[in-house]
Design an enzyme around this catalytic site. Structure first.
Site, short mmCIF file in Angstrom:
data_model
loop_
_atom_site.label_atom_id
_atom_site.label_comp_id
_atom_site.label_asym_id
_atom_site.label_seq_id
_atom_site.Cartn_x
_atom_site.Cartn_y
_atom_site.Cartn_z
N TYR A 189 67.87 -68.59 -70.41
CA TYR A 189 68.61 -69.85 -70.21
C TYR A 189 68.67 -70.68 -71.49
O TYR A 189 69.56 -71.51 -71.65
CB TYR A 189 67.94 -70.70 -69.13
CG TYR A 189 68.42 -70.42 -67.73
CD1 TYR A 189 68.34 -69.14 -67.19
CD2 TYR A 189 68.95 -71.43 -66.93
CE1 TYR A 189 68.76 -68.88 -65.90
CE2 TYR A 189 69.37 -71.18 -65.65
CZ TYR A 189 69.27 -69.91 -65.14
OH TYR A 189 69.69 -69.67 -63.86
N LYS A 229 60.08 -57.19 -65.50
CA LYS A 229 60.81 -55.93 -65.69
C LYS A 229 60.18 -55.24 -66.90
O LYS A 229 60.84 -54.96 -67.91
CB LYS A 229 62.30 -56.23 -65.88
CG LYS A 229 63.20 -55.01 -65.83
CD LYS A 229 63.41 -54.43 -64.44
CE LYS A 229 64.17 -53.13 -64.51
NZ LYS A 229 64.26 -52.43 -63.21
N ASP A 267 63.35 -55.71 -59.37
CA ASP A 267 64.21 -55.06 -58.38
C ASP A 267 63.43 -54.74 -57.10
O ASP A 267 63.89 -54.95 -55.98
CB ASP A 267 64.89 -53.80 -58.96
CG ASP A 267 63.93 -52.90 -59.73
OD1 ASP A 267 62.77 -53.29 -59.97
OD2 ASP A 267 64.34 -51.78 -60.10
N ASP A 271 65.36 -67.71 -60.72
CA ASP A 271 66.59 -68.30 -60.18
C ASP A 271 67.10 -67.45 -59.04
O ASP A 271 67.41 -67.93 -57.95
CB ASP A 271 67.64 -68.38 -61.30
CG ASP A 271 68.96 -68.94 -60.80
OD1 ASP A 271 68.95 -69.93 -60.05
OD2 ASP A 271 70.01 -68.35 -61.14
N ASP A 316 66.50 -68.13 -54.68
CA ASP A 316 67.62 -68.28 -53.74
C ASP A 316 67.50 -67.26 -52.61
O ASP A 316 67.71 -67.57 -51.44
CB ASP A 316 68.97 -68.06 -54.46
CG ASP A 316 69.64 -69.38 -54.83
OD1 ASP A 316 68.89 -70.37 -55.08
OD2 ASP A 316 70.87 -69.44 -54.86
#
Ligand code: IPM
Ligand code: MG
Length: 352
Positions: free
Chosen positions: A142, A190, A222, A246, A250
């Site tokens: 970001y 990851k 994942d 993020d 959600d």
């Protein structure tokens, strides 16, 4: 106590939901004898309209001089389909996070019995799920530099970058949460692909000996996305970098069926910010139909985390439970009569 609360209502339904949370805070102030001083300031698209800047300096100064920030939502559809817009409302949110040093976003995910029928998952999978997603908020892709376009405009790039120090401070906070909860920490990364994730994992491993009572496991992002759906009840505290957080937060927020009820806190170096996790819901703006409960529960987090008022925070949570039981709720979650946003706020303030 005397406390200064900055109110950044923002865009879309922001103003109407924040208004209800302020009603509840005022009622708390009366009942528990506190003096909360509220000051409004613009942020997001509405701030761009007023000043050209989505996080104006006056708003920043107000936040810095307040004990807590109550935040509504930002975002306006007129920017979403315009990738060439020079200034975007979201830049205001990112600037606020960076300037206030809000390096941790805390999103508790819990179920409400009366809303389980709204969950996209089977009741037996979600009933009793209760975990916290802790997302790093001021680093990673970001904010990483360099970012941009090549001269010929045909290549674009972003940078995912983390320092050991950034990882340490968010991990420390996550360990502390796990200590207060069920002593399990899931680190999501990851590391099979990304160098930044390997530094993340290495740094966490260095800290593990300091928290002997915490059970730590590592999960690729994942796999985590899948396990949140398959076994939401297995998680206690999850910590992850900015963009993974993020996405996963959600995902986590909808499985309980309570999107309109989930609060969040962003904490760090300066004043903390409290906001509902749902967005600005522009289709509902000004209609007095949006669910104010996530903002009211964010106010409860504000009382607890920023002002150390635990009893008052518990009183707000209890109040929300009672409004759910009494069916005094907005159209998104009602099974009978739908109340208006403002009516829910009035009921809460009157029934404390
Ligand atoms: C969030 C939002 C923001 C983010 C957007 C609006 C910039 O999705 O708070 O999760 O991506 O951080
Ligand atoms: Mg998001």
């Amino acid at each position: 106590m005397d406390a200064k609360i900055a109110v950044l209502a923002g865009d879309g339904i922001g103003p109407e939901i924040v208004e209800q949370a302020v009603k509840v805070l005022e009622a708390i102030g009366k009942k528990f004898n506190h003096h909360f001083h509220f000051t409004n300031a613009p942020v997001g698209a509405s701030a761009i309209d007023k000043t050209g800047n989505p996080f104006p300096d006056d708003t920043y100064q107000l936040c810095m001089n307040s004990d807590a920030v109550l935040f509504g939502a930002i975002g306006d559809p007129k920017y979403d389909n315009d990738p060439k817009a020079k200034v975007r409302p979201e830049q205001g949110l990112l600037a606020m996070r960076k300037k206030l040093g809000l390096y941790a976003n805390i999103r508790p995910v819990s179920t409400f019995p009366s809303l389980l029928h709204k969950s996209p998952l089977r009741r037996d999978l979600v009933e009793g799920a209760d975990f916290v997603v802790i997302r790093e908020l001021t680093g990673g892709i970001y904010f990483g530099e360099p970012r941009g376009r090549s001269e010929d405009q045909d290549t674009a790039y972003d940078t995912l970058i983390y320092t050991r120090e950034e990882i340490r401070r968010i991990t420390k906070l996550a360990f502390e949460y796990a200590e207060k909860r069920n002593k399990r920490l899931t680190v999501v990364d990851k590391a099979n692909v990304l160098a930044s994730s390997r530094l993340w994992r290495e740094t966490v491993q260095e800290m593990v000996p300091d928290y002997k009572d915490i059970e730590v496991d590592y999960m690729f992002v994942d796999n985590a996305a899948m396990q949140i759906i398959q076994w939401p009840k297995k998680f206690d505290v999850m910590v992850t970098e900015n963009m993974f957080g993020d996405i996963l937060s959600d995902e986590a927020s909808v499985i309980t069926g309570s999107l309109g009820l989930l609060p969040s806190a962003s904490v760090g170096i300066h004043t903390s910010v409290f906001e509902p996790i749902h967005g600005s819901y522009p289709q509902a703006a000004g209609k007095d139909i949006a669910n104010p409960l996530a903002t009211v529960l964010s106010a409860a987090m504000l009382l607890e985390l920023a002002l150390d008022l635990t009893d008052e925070a518990a009183a707000v949570r209890h109040l929300v439970d009672r409004s759910l039981e009494a069916g005094v709720v907005t159209e998104d979650i009602t099974q009978g009569k739908a109340y208006k946003t403002s009516e829910v706020g009035d009921w809460l303030a009157a029934n404390l």
